[in-house]
Scaffold this active site. Structure first.
Site, mmCIF file in Angstrom:
data_model
loop_
_atom_site.group_PDB
_atom_site.id
_atom_site.type_symbol
_atom_site.label_atom_id
_atom_site.label_comp_id
_atom_site.label_asym_id
_atom_site.label_seq_id
_atom_site.Cartn_x
_atom_site.Cartn_y
_atom_site.Cartn_z
ATOM 1 N N CYS A 1 20.468 5.907 -6.928
ATOM 2 C CA CYS A 1 19.907 7.207 -6.563
ATOM 3 C C CYS A 1 20.831 8.352 -6.994
ATOM 4 C CB CYS A 1 19.638 7.269 -5.058
ATOM 5 S SG CYS A 1 21.039 6.809 -4.037
ATOM 6 N N HIS B 1 22.399 8.007 0.917
ATOM 7 C CA HIS B 1 21.336 8.181 -0.080
ATOM 8 C C HIS B 1 21.450 9.574 -0.695
ATOM 9 C CE1 HIS B 1 17.594 7.546 -2.109
ATOM 10 N NE2 HIS B 1 16.999 8.554 -1.498
#
Length: 1013
Positions: A98, A342
């Site tokens: 990510c 994340h």
């Protein structure tokens, strides 16, 4: 409808008044519950398993109402994978990529960078495929611009970069290395617009200016930058961070500056001066910092406010007027730890001014052309840092997770609206090919959906038609179908297996009465259609009701009812003193259960193989109390091994003829012994022989004990450390021999007498002695026992001696003493013995070590009380062991082919005691020699809840500090005791989470394409 158990009882209630030979067809139909009323829809919450006529709640609800076409397939609408109009394309997260996806989206929205990349080169051949990193980036940008897909796979670029998709890396480091790689690659292009695009877009100028306090001489060191790294610790807003970045720094003390004019070290000041800023200004907020206390990175969850419009004019040297930048991207890291979390990106569309949130595959457009950070700030709070989000003024945003801000210089709106980037023809050809594959896939998925829906609709019509035909009318022919098959037929929308009734058959190949609750009675017309379409068998119709099974069950149930009355009568009769027949006490206590088993054995012919038969049901283990063996045949407990009456009269009881007659009716094959039956003569003879042997053993033990009294009591024993006076020779026997002999002396009737000394245990295969005088003093003496010459004479007379072993003290001239053994030492085997011992200590796997926690500076004393669950060696020595028969293997010795036992050297070189007296505050861990100290600390953290950076470990007073060293190299051997002293824990609770994440040293981007590999 009544519960299943009540229905089963009602089906057999007639057996109380009907004998087996009086059974009629109506009784058979009652047993099979043929005439039970059928349940109506809506009356049952679930299917009545005890009623074969209940066809409600078997899955028909899903087919009788309106049908949703989506229920006929599990294929998602392929158009859900299609890119919506006027939206951007997402990127697939390949595991932990990510952080890569966020930067790719930010760079894609830099129109000048994208335009220059498309101009890098032009390809004419048709079978072109991207190879280099830049070529993959070109193709990826072209897909992001013109793909028909909702999201695309970046694995081509990631693979070209050589990134590990399962490991999350430092996002800021990735940004620096990738831009550097891109700049180096593009600088080799001939097109000047392409050559310098990285410098034009991201490069600014500043200089380090140092001023001498003595002569006021100023020296400047110019430098380029591609991003400004701003410290956020202790600051609240972006302006404070930039101000600190440019503030003046004093150089004094050891940091004094060498002045060229003064030709000496002088106090000075140093600061950074900004000279020019790039069109795209990257501001790195230093959220991930190195914590010296823990030795790991940690994240600063500090709130920082930043403006939508940033005025950089006041920070530029010699700049007149304004220099306004507009916020164009915010990169977010969600999570409290530097090693997990994340990454997402908020990016502003350069053409429309709309804000979008890029979260891997998902893309969300913000309402009202405003940046909305939203739930990105809702992270888990640590115990010590429950900080409220500060209020932000209009035109400002506040974030505790933003780690990079991208500003672009303010431009004219007309230029912004006309900014377009065209994909070059060779890249568009690749995009068109991918779009064609996507359209083919969509068409294929749509066809598969349609086929599934068509099959489902056909099945729907079939089920509706057949379900209406299922109920069997009174008086009409019928068949039985398995309930589970009907449920799967109604539940499975694709494939249905053939009907299988084989599990429902009795031994007469008819429907078993016990299986009627697992089947359903359906009309003959419905059965014909089902068998025609799905096949199977054997078919069970109204002629498949088994009269034999019903008759047998009737007989058994009647006997069971009679059994209870007989049991009460027998219980009362045995209380009286009777004469007549011998019955085992165990059999007498459990005869009712045995009778039930006997009845069930008779019923076995009608029981299905899956049923519980022959008394193996849940009551089997309740036959007797204590440790009595499970009874198989009534009265077998009074039968000896020779088939006669057992000699133990305490295990049997006399019962009257009346009692025996009742018992005999249930057990016609039971062994019968009258009161006048003589016990087994062979057993009596064996009993007498055993008593005689015990008497002989007692006499032998007493005689041996009196002759070797000091050896038995361990008194007046010779030692090697202080050679006894008056003798120049001592004899050696295995300690194993002495231990076994003492067991026999203590319990002569329970242990076997010892006949052989077995000195070959202490000899090598060549007949040489395995130990030196020095090694016996150092610890090998745990294998031997020393004897006085007088004791050896007794031993030689009482036992078989295979090989005498002695040690001699020879006094040389002067005060020197020499010790020799007979037989002599075998040096070859002794060296092999030592080598194997050292090797095993270095190369162990799955060995036990002990971690002892130390409070402050005081070591736990060895005399500390052992834990309650630790076994005491003294207690174990006193525990009596069963005598070993010939051929039994001793765990501490190995046996050679000739049958002689030898010392077992394979486990740790020498035989070690497996007992360890564990102290309070001590725990055992399983480790291997090739395990690192770092990995051991992780184990200790789980066992003691002490973080690795708070652990101070030592062994034998030596500190263990090298985390990368193996336990074998640090001298940790099996059974070692490692002391643990714990420091006070630090206040940063998030650091513990970091430790759980870090197992191996950080490699960063070593070995990847970012570093030229």
């Amino acid at each position: 409808m009544a519960p299943r158990i009540q229905l089963e009882k009602a089906a057999w209630r007639w057996v109380e008044t009907v004998k087996p030979e009086e059974i009629e067809q109506e009784h058979i139909e009652l047993a099979y519950r043929v005439n039970l009323p059928a349940c109506k829809r809506g009356t049952c919450r679930r299917n009545c398993r005890g009623n074969p006529n209940c066809l409600v709640g078997i899955g028909e609800q899903a087919w009788l109402g309106e049908i949703d076409e989506n229920a006929f397939h599990n294929i998602d609408d392929p158009n859900s994978e299609r890119r919506d109009k006027n939206t951007f394309v997402g990127l697939t997260n390949l595991g932990a990529t990510c952080y890569v996806n966020t930067f790719l989206q930010v760079w894609f929205h830099n129109l000048e960078l994208r335009r220059s990349l498309y101009q890098q080169m032009s390809i004419s051949f048709l079978d072109y495929e991207p190879q280099s990193i830049c070529e993959h980036l070109q193709y990826l940008f072209a897909l992001l611009q013109n793909s028909n897909r909702k999201y695309i796979d970046p694995s081509g670029l990631v693979k070209a970069l050589g990134l590990d998709t399962g490991q999350q890396q430092d996002a800021q480091e990735f940004s620096k290395l990738f831009l550097s790689l891109l700049e180096d690659t593009l600088s080799k292009q001939k097109n000047p617009n392409v050559q310098n695009v990285i410098q034009r877009q991201f490069c600014g100028q500043f200089s380090y200016v140092t001023v001498c306090n003595q002569c006021e001489r100023s020296s400047a060191l110019p430098s380029r930058f591609y991003e400004l790294e701003l410290n956020i610790q202790g600051h609240k807003n972006l302006t404070e961070c930039v101000t600190e970045f440019l503030k003046e720094e004093k150089l004094d003390g050891e940091n004094r500056y060498f002045c060229e004019s003064c030709q000496s070290k002088q106090n000075a000041t140093r600061r950074i001066k900004l000279h020019s800023l790039p069109p795209t200004l990257n501001l790195q907020l230093m959220r991930f910092v190195f914590d010296r206390q823990t030795g790991h990175k940690k994240k600063l969850n500090t709130f920082i406010s930043f403006p939508e419009q940033l005025e950089m004019g006041p920070f530029l040297e010699g700049k007149q007027g304004t220099c306004v930048y507009e916020l164009s991207a915010v990169l977010i890291h969600r999570g409290i730890s530097a090693y997990s979390g994340h990454y997402i990106a908020h990016v502003k569309d350069a053409r429309t001014g709309d804000w979008y949130k890029f979260n891997d595959e998902e893309i969300e457009k913000m309402e009202g052309k405003k940046l909305q950070l939203g739930i990105e700030e809702d992270i888990a709070e640590t115990v010590k840092s429950q900080t409220r989000k500060p209020k932000c003024s209009k035109g400002y945003h506040c974030s505790r997770n933003a780690y990079m801000l991208v500003y672009k210089v303010q431009e004219e709106k007309t230029y912004r609206n006309n900014a377009t980037v065209n994909v070059c023809s060779f890249l568009q050809r690749l995009v068109d090919q991918d779009n064609h594959k996507f359209e083919e896939w969509c068409s294929e998925m749509a066809d598969m959906r349609k086929q599934s829906v068509d099959k489902g609709k056909a099945k729907h019509e079939e089920v509706k038609e057949l379900y209406e035909l299922l109920p069997a009318k009174d008086g009409d022919p019928y068949e039985f179908i398995p309930l589970d098959w009907l449920k799967k037929w109604l539940d499975d929308s694709t494939a249905t297996k053939e009907i299988d009734n084989s599990l429902f058959l009795c031994c007469h190949s008819k429907l078993h009465p016990d299986k009627v609750g697992e089947s359903k009675r359906v009309s003959l017309q419905a059965a014909e259609l089902l068998y025609k379409r799905y096949g199977g068998g054997p078919r069970l119709d109204n002629f498949s009701l088994c009269r034999e099974c019903v008759s047998q069950r009737c007989r058994v149930l009647r006997l069971k009812n009679q059994l209870n009355e007989d049991y009460k009568e027998v219980s009362n009769l045995v209380k009286r003193v009777g004469e007549g027949y011998w019955v085992g006490k165990v059999s007498l206590r459990s005869w009712r259960q045995l009778a039930l088993e006997q009845l069930e054995e008779d019923e076995h012919e009608t029981k299905h193989s899956n049923g519980q038969t022959n008394g193996r049901g849940p009551h089997t283990n309740k036959l007797s109390e204590g440790n009595e063996d499970e009874m198989k045949t009534f009265n077998e407990d009074v039968v000896c091994s020779h088939g006669g009456l057992g000699i133990l009269e305490t295990e049997r009881k006399l019962v009257s003829s009346e009692v025996w007659t009742k018992l005999r009716a249930y057990f016609p094959k039971a062994p019968e012994f009258t009161q006048n039956q003589e016990p087994c003569q062979q057993c009596l003879t064996l009993e007498q022989e055993e008593k005689d042997n015990e008497a002989v053993s007692k006499m032998m033990a007493l005689d041996q004990k009196n002759q070797l009294l000091n050896l038995f009591h361990e008194k007046n024993r010779p030692t090697l450390t202080k050679w006894p006076q008056g003798t120049d020779v001592l004899y050696i026997v295995p300690l194993y021999f002495v231990d076994e002999w003492r067991k026999f002396i203590r319990r002569p009737t329970k242990s076997s007498p010892v006949s052989n000394v077995g000195n070959t245990l202490l000899l090598c295969p060549h007949g040489g002695f395995m130990f030196t005088y020095d090694s016996l003093i150092d610890g090998d003496a745990q294998h031997i026992a020393l004897l006085w010459p007088s004791e050896w004479e007794v031993i030689s007379r009482l036992f078989i001696v295979d090989q005498p072993i002695s040690i001699h003290c020879i006094k040389q001239s002067g005060s020197t003493t020499e010790y020799t053994t007979q037989p002599d030492l075998c040096w070859e085997c002794r060296e092999g013995f030592l080598f194997q011992q050292q090797r095993d200590l270095r190369e162990y796997t799955q060995a036990t070590i002990y971690i002892r926690k130390v409070v402050e500076d005081q070591m736990m004393l060895k005399e500390a009380a052992p834990e309650m669950n630790a076994s005491s060696s003294e207690a174990e020595e006193e525990k009596e062991e069963q005598p070993k028969v010939d051929g039994d293997k001793d765990p501490d010795f190995s046996q050679s082919q000739d049958g002689a036992k030898r010392l077992k050297l394979s486990e740790s070189g020498i035989r070690r005691s497996t007992r360890h007296r564990k102290l309070r505050g001590e725990k055992a861990l399983i480790v291997s020699a090739n395990q690192t100290l770092k990995e051991l600390k992780i184990q200790i953290m789980h066992a003691f809840s002490v973080a690795p950076f708070d652990q101070n470990l030592s062994i034998n007073g030596k500190s263990l500090t090298d985390d990368s060293a193996t336990l074998g190299s640090l001298g940790v051997i099996p059974e070692s005791i490692i002391c643990l002293k714990a420091d006070e824990p630090i206040a940063d609770y998030a650091a513990m989470d970091d430790v759980y994440q870090v197992r191996m040293p950080e490699e960063g981007f070593k070995g990847t394409g970012l570093l030229g590999h």
